[in-house]
Design a protein around this motif. Sequence first.
Motif, PDB file in Angstrom:
ATOM      1  N   HIS A 177       0.818  -1.213   0.000  1.00  0.00           N
ATOM      2  CA  HIS A 177       0.000   0.000   0.000  1.00  0.00           C
ATOM      3  C   HIS A 177       0.851   1.262   0.000  1.00  0.00           C
ATOM      4  CE1 HIS A 177      -3.153  -2.892   1.009  1.00  0.00           C
ATOM      5  NE2 HIS A 177      -3.981  -1.981   0.502  1.00  0.00           N
ATOM      6  N   LEU A 178       1.921   1.182   0.721  1.00  0.00           N
ATOM      7  CA  LEU A 178       2.820   2.347   0.713  1.00  0.00           C
ATOM      8  C   LEU A 178       3.462   2.515  -0.673  1.00  0.00           C
ATOM      9  CD1 LEU A 178       4.593   2.120   4.195  1.00  0.00           C
ATOM     10  CD2 LEU A 178       2.826   3.719   3.473  1.00  0.00           C
ATOM     11  N   ARG A 179       3.723   1.378  -1.280  1.00  0.00           N
ATOM     12  CA  ARG A 179       4.309   1.436  -2.629  1.00  0.00           C
ATOM     13  C   ARG A 179       3.305   2.085  -3.603  1.00  0.00           C
ATOM     14  NH1 ARG A 179       5.211  -1.172  -7.299  1.00  0.00           N
ATOM     15  NH2 ARG A 179       3.454  -2.569  -6.965  1.00  0.00           N
ATOM     16  N   GLN A 180       2.050   1.668  -3.477  1.00  0.00           N
ATOM     17  CA  GLN A 180       0.996   2.254  -4.330  1.00  0.00           C
ATOM     18  C   GLN A 180       0.899   3.768  -4.087  1.00  0.00           C
ATOM     19  OE1 GLN A 180      -1.451   1.353  -6.506  1.00  0.00           O
ATOM     20  NE2 GLN A 180      -0.753  -0.755  -6.801  1.00  0.00           N
ATOM     21  N   ALA A 181       0.942   4.117  -2.832  1.00  0.00           N
ATOM     22  CA  ALA A 181       0.833   5.540  -2.482  1.00  0.00           C
ATOM     23  C   ALA A 181       2.003   6.330  -3.067  1.00  0.00           C
ATOM     24  CB  ALA A 181       0.786   5.698  -0.963  1.00  0.00           C
ATOM     25  N   LEU A 182       3.159   5.700  -2.995  1.00  0.00           N
ATOM     26  CA  LEU A 182       4.350   6.367  -3.536  1.00  0.00           C
ATOM     27  C   LEU A 182       4.229   6.563  -5.049  1.00  0.00           C
ATOM     28  CD1 LEU A 182       7.021   7.339  -2.303  1.00  0.00           C
ATOM     29  CD2 LEU A 182       8.035   5.158  -2.927  1.00  0.00           C
ATOM     30  N   GLN A 183       3.646   5.568  -5.714  1.00  0.00           N
ATOM     31  CA  GLN A 183       3.505   5.668  -7.167  1.00  0.00           C
ATOM     32  C   GLN A 183       2.493   6.732  -7.583  1.00  0.00           C
ATOM     33  OE1 GLN A 183       2.648   1.768  -8.660  1.00  0.00           O
ATOM     34  NE2 GLN A 183       4.800   1.151  -8.641  1.00  0.00           N
ATOM     35  N   HIS A 184       1.600   7.060  -6.673  1.00  0.00           N
ATOM     36  CA  HIS A 184       0.594   8.080  -7.003  1.00  0.00           C
ATOM     37  C   HIS A 184       0.954   9.433  -6.405  1.00  0.00           C
ATOM     38  CE1 HIS A 184      -1.672   4.429  -7.944  1.00  0.00           C
ATOM     39  NE2 HIS A 184      -2.354   5.215  -8.785  1.00  0.00           N
ATOM     40  N   ALA A 185       2.125   9.552  -5.877  1.00  0.00           N
ATOM     41  CA  ALA A 185       2.517  10.821  -5.259  1.00  0.00           C
ATOM     42  C   ALA A 185       2.516  11.933  -6.301  1.00  0.00           C
ATOM     43  CB  ALA A 185       3.895  10.685  -4.634  1.00  0.00           C
ATOM     44  N   PRO A 186       2.241  13.156  -5.905  1.00  0.00           N
ATOM     45  CA  PRO A 186       2.152  14.273  -6.870  1.00  0.00           C
ATOM     46  C   PRO A 186       3.443  14.510  -7.654  1.00  0.00           C
ATOM     47  CG  PRO A 186       1.501  14.967  -4.665  1.00  0.00           C
ATOM     48  CD  PRO A 186       1.969  13.583  -4.537  1.00  0.00           C
ATOM     49  N   ASP A 187       4.560  14.097  -7.079  1.00  0.00           N
ATOM     50  CA  ASP A 187       5.832  14.367  -7.792  1.00  0.00           C
ATOM     51  C   ASP A 187       6.253  13.208  -8.704  1.00  0.00           C
ATOM     52  OD1 ASP A 187       6.530  12.443  -5.995  1.00  0.00           O
ATOM     53  OD2 ASP A 187       8.366  13.434  -5.310  1.00  0.00           O
ATOM     54  N   ARG A 188       5.315  12.293  -8.982  1.00  0.00           N
ATOM     55  CA  ARG A 188       5.696  11.094  -9.752  1.00  0.00           C
ATOM     56  C   ARG A 188       6.140  11.428 -11.171  1.00  0.00           C
ATOM     57  NH1 ARG A 188       0.318  11.649  -9.974  1.00  0.00           N
ATOM     58  NH2 ARG A 188      -0.809  11.166 -11.893  1.00  0.00           N
ATOM     59  N   LEU A 189       5.679  12.557 -11.682  1.00  0.00           N
ATOM     60  CA  LEU A 189       6.065  12.924 -13.054  1.00  0.00           C
ATOM     61  C   LEU A 189       7.180  13.972 -13.092  1.00  0.00           C
ATOM     62  CD1 LEU A 189       2.520  13.129 -14.686  1.00  0.00           C
ATOM     63  CD2 LEU A 189       4.174  11.282 -14.852  1.00  0.00           C
ATOM     64  N   SER A 190       7.711  14.211 -11.940  1.00  0.00           N
ATOM     65  CA  SER A 190       8.749  15.258 -11.925  1.00  0.00           C
ATOM     66  C   SER A 190       9.989  14.795 -12.705  1.00  0.00           C
ATOM     67  CB  SER A 190       9.133  15.603 -10.488  1.00  0.00           C
ATOM     68  OG  SER A 190       9.668  14.465  -9.865  1.00  0.00           O
ATOM     69  N   ALA A 191      10.598  15.740 -13.350  1.00  0.00           N
ATOM     70  CA  ALA A 191      11.789  15.445 -14.165  1.00  0.00           C
ATOM     71  C   ALA A 191      12.763  16.609 -14.030  1.00  0.00           C
ATOM     72  CB  ALA A 191      11.370  15.268 -15.622  1.00  0.00           C
TER      73      ALA A 191
END
Lengths: 201, 321
Positions: free
Chosen positions: B7-21
């Motif tokens: 669940h934490l992994r899922q949450a991490l994948q949906h974090a707002p910065d997931r598309l940051s580059a």
Amino acid sequence: MGESITTDEDLMRKFCAGDMRAFELLYQRHERPIYRYIRRLMGGAFNAQADDVFQDVWIRLIDARLQWQPRENASFKTWLYTLAHHRTIDILRKSGREVSVDEGWLDDEPGSPWQSWPAAHALEPEQQVFWRKAGQRLLHCLDGLPAMQRAAFLLHHEDGLSVDEMRLVLNAEFEAIKSRLRYALFKLRACMGAYLPPMVD
Amino acid sequence: MTIRDEHLRQALQHAPDRLSAPHENTSRAVLSYARQTLEKEQRVWWQSCMMWLKKPLVSNWQRAGVGGLATALVVMLIFWQMAPEKATWPDAFPEHAFNTDKNNAVALMKDKNAAELNAPLMRRKARATGAPAQEQTMATQPGHVIGQGEHQSIALDHSSPATNEIASAPISAPAVVAGANDSSGAMSSANQARGSGSQKTEAASAELSEAKPVKKDAVLDIMQLLDSIKNEGGQTVAARDISLSKLRMLKLDMSTTKQENSAPCLQMATVDASPDMETGYPVLMVSICDSSMQLINGVAEYNQQMQDYWYRQLQKKNNER
């Protein structure tokens, strides 16, 4: 042979032999994950420096390319994360931020958060909103972890490194890594509160 | 082994910065750095040399040294690639050249026109060395046959003061010293190199050996020089010559080796009209019958040693300044 099945090690070998295209592919492949790792490890307060650290890591990689040797238990990815991890920790230390193993501002929140988890019952569109909020909360919680625990959590959960690989990146013993991971999970679960389901086991 | 919380992994994948580059400029800088590094690595050696020469630390004398070496290389290549002149021995060496006249002359002027052109220079040289007027006159006379008795004036042995002067200064007159056989031991190898030879040569040799007193003349010197180069190596002989102030360059003319058996294979030495372009040392043109690689390499070593000596002297002078 398609580019997609070319391993990182092959690309790195080609780059060492003077193939610029190989480096571009390698960069493209690891650009975002590495950037995210650096950014998250640095925490919200130091996000502005993430670009500098990121650039520095790649420049170090380019300069040290001739020293790179593919090993059985150490992939290119491990090497790259090692460079990124050490550089980020250096910056954190220089910035005056505490980099201890155990200390962080996060305390176990009172109450039992598992009882009020809403996500499992949410509808599909709402699920997206829920996970996004969970992610935001997790980033906030991560900021409260000590850097080493944060690093262990990120490497294991986001970047998929095994504990063995993490030993190389974090330069720590197997048991120390496991211990850091357990502490991190415990604290994060407590911090996430309503965004986590009840413990099954 | 994994200790993952799904669940934490899922949450991490949906974090707002997931598309940051990273910023576009950062990516560009990294790729540019990689490209430059590779280009630097692939730079060819001569570009590196040019870069080295452009460095401010490289002093003028270093540049001069590199330039001098490059010039020497070019000059050597030019000489190396010069095709040997087609042998015209029958014309250049008529039969009467072997006959001994009252002075046991065995040489003749090869190029009359060159002698005329170089006459003023020769006169100046003679004035500087205080040579007898008779020699000046003879030297300026085209077609003058240099006799046995006159060899000392153009001798290539620089051991005596008079000859040293001649050797150290460019000799303009194309004086020709024709090689002739000698009964002395030093000539034996030359005779061997000559092979069977012709009867004419043998006859001439016989006449010479009768008429000519055993004297260390220029021809003998050259024969000995070539023998020494062949046996001891060019470097050793050059070092010895330098220690004796015999500064000169050697140039082999191998056209005689192409002579048919019927024609005489003659050893001949000529002092080139123009000195060596780089060093200014007189050039001793030696026509040889022996074209073995040992001799050719030896002569190359000899010349190289002379050039090195000249370069060292040049550096010394520069340092003194």
